[in-house]
Design an enzyme around this catalytic site. Structure first.
Site, mmCIF file in Angstrom:
data_model
loop_
_atom_site.group_PDB
_atom_site.id
_atom_site.type_symbol
_atom_site.label_atom_id
_atom_site.label_comp_id
_atom_site.label_asym_id
_atom_site.label_seq_id
_atom_site.Cartn_x
_atom_site.Cartn_y
_atom_site.Cartn_z
ATOM 1 N N ILE A 129 -131.090 20.195 55.889
ATOM 2 C CA ILE A 129 -131.253 21.572 56.009
ATOM 3 C C ILE A 129 -131.616 22.562 55.023
ATOM 4 O O ILE A 129 -131.121 23.465 53.941
ATOM 5 C CB ILE A 129 -129.333 21.556 56.093
ATOM 6 C CG1 ILE A 129 -128.626 20.300 57.116
ATOM 7 C CG2 ILE A 129 -129.063 23.144 56.806
ATOM 8 C CD1 ILE A 129 -126.973 20.419 57.243
ATOM 9 N N ASP A 130 -132.305 23.400 55.318
ATOM 10 C CA ASP A 130 -132.774 24.197 54.462
ATOM 11 C C ASP A 130 -132.378 25.406 55.390
ATOM 12 O O ASP A 130 -132.451 25.876 56.291
ATOM 13 C CB ASP A 130 -134.420 24.615 55.206
ATOM 14 C CG ASP A 130 -135.223 22.989 55.324
ATOM 15 O OD1 ASP A 130 -134.775 22.309 54.352
ATOM 16 O OD2 ASP A 130 -136.103 22.843 55.528
ATOM 17 N N VAL A 131 -131.917 26.410 54.201
ATOM 18 C CA VAL A 131 -131.243 28.181 54.759
ATOM 19 C C VAL A 131 -131.606 29.040 53.827
ATOM 20 O O VAL A 131 -132.362 27.997 52.936
ATOM 21 C CB VAL A 131 -129.982 27.411 54.270
ATOM 22 C CG1 VAL A 131 -129.140 28.622 54.163
ATOM 23 C CG2 VAL A 131 -128.603 26.156 55.020
#
Length: 258
Positions: A129-131
């Protein structure tokens, strides 16, 4: 026994090893095979290899190069980049990759996570999950190597990934990538509190103390790039990894021993 995993992250760009800053500003580091051999000697816990070109350019895993790396790798290896179907996952796992990391495909084909977890076991499936903060100042999930804002809250997305069958979450803060100013502890705690599967914190480690801070915030494992491939104010290239005894001492106050 040390339970916390401390994981170097290697980024493939072209045919070489690179390091980014906020998913941009490429710095060439050298031959990835040489890096893997050095990490073998240093007895690292695990290794994550991400092919950023595959996600950006839309092609599948470069099986020949990945197999070469896996053949040199004496520790568990997780690979991510360009994975879009079950056959690719099957081939990677059959060639010695222990885990696969899914990112963009989770958004385009969420059923892939369910099918992969069913066929190969949740322990083999990591959802990355890239945030980053979006234009509104809120945390949002991004895909396509940080270029596409999905407009999804990362905590809600982590819960969705877990419910789909993911065995682990890799939580990657794009804004902190390569900045060496520490992990996003607030985000790590929020996601770790929301799911009952391991969370790997990534993005921002610049000192060993940052690793223990992430564990105290709730991460089950810590991953880093710059900390293990660069050194000094000028970011000279140096592949490094602390001895296990030093890691044990570092994590001693974080409750991570069996």
């Amino acid at each position: 026994m040390l339970l916390t995993r401390t994981i170097p992250v290697l980024l493939l760009h072209g045919h070489g090893l690179n390091k980014t800053r906020q998913f941009d500003y490429w710095k060439y580091l050298g031959d990835p095979v040489n890096a893997v051999r050095i990490f073998n000697e240093k007895e690292v816990d695990e290794l994550i290899v991400l092919d950023i070109d595959a996600s950006r350019e839309g092609f599948g895993p470069r099986i020949k190069e990945i197999v070469e790396l896996a053949g040199e790798c004496f520790m568990p290896m997780c690979y991510g980049g360009g994975i879009t179907d079950l056959e690719q996952i099957k081939r990677l796992l059959s060639e010695g990759i222990e885990k696969v990391s899914l990112n963009t495909a989770v958004h385009t084909t969420p059923s892939l996570v369910e099918k992969a977890a069913r066929d190969f076991g949740s322990q083999s499936i990591v959802v990355s999950i890239d945030v980053r903060r979006n234009a509104d100042g809120r945390y949002s999930v991004f895909s396509n190597c940080g270029r596409k804002d999905r407009g999804i809250d990362p905590v809600a997305f982590a819960v969705q990934a877990k419910n789909l069958g993911a065995g682990e979450i890799m939580l990657y803060d794009i804004d902190r990538d390569g900045m060496k100013n520490g992990y996003n502890l607030e985000l790590i705690k929020a996601v770790s509190d929301a799911v009952d599967i391991p969370v790997i914190a990534c993005g921002g480690a610049g000192r060993l103390e940052h690793l223990s801070e992430a564990i105290s915030a709730g991460a089950h494992a810590v991953a880093a790039g710059s900390l293990f491939v660069l050194i000094g104010r000028l970011d000279a290239v140096l592949i490094s990894y602390p001895p296990q005894a030093e890691l044990e001492k570092l994590y001693a106050g974080s409750g991570v021993f069996a």
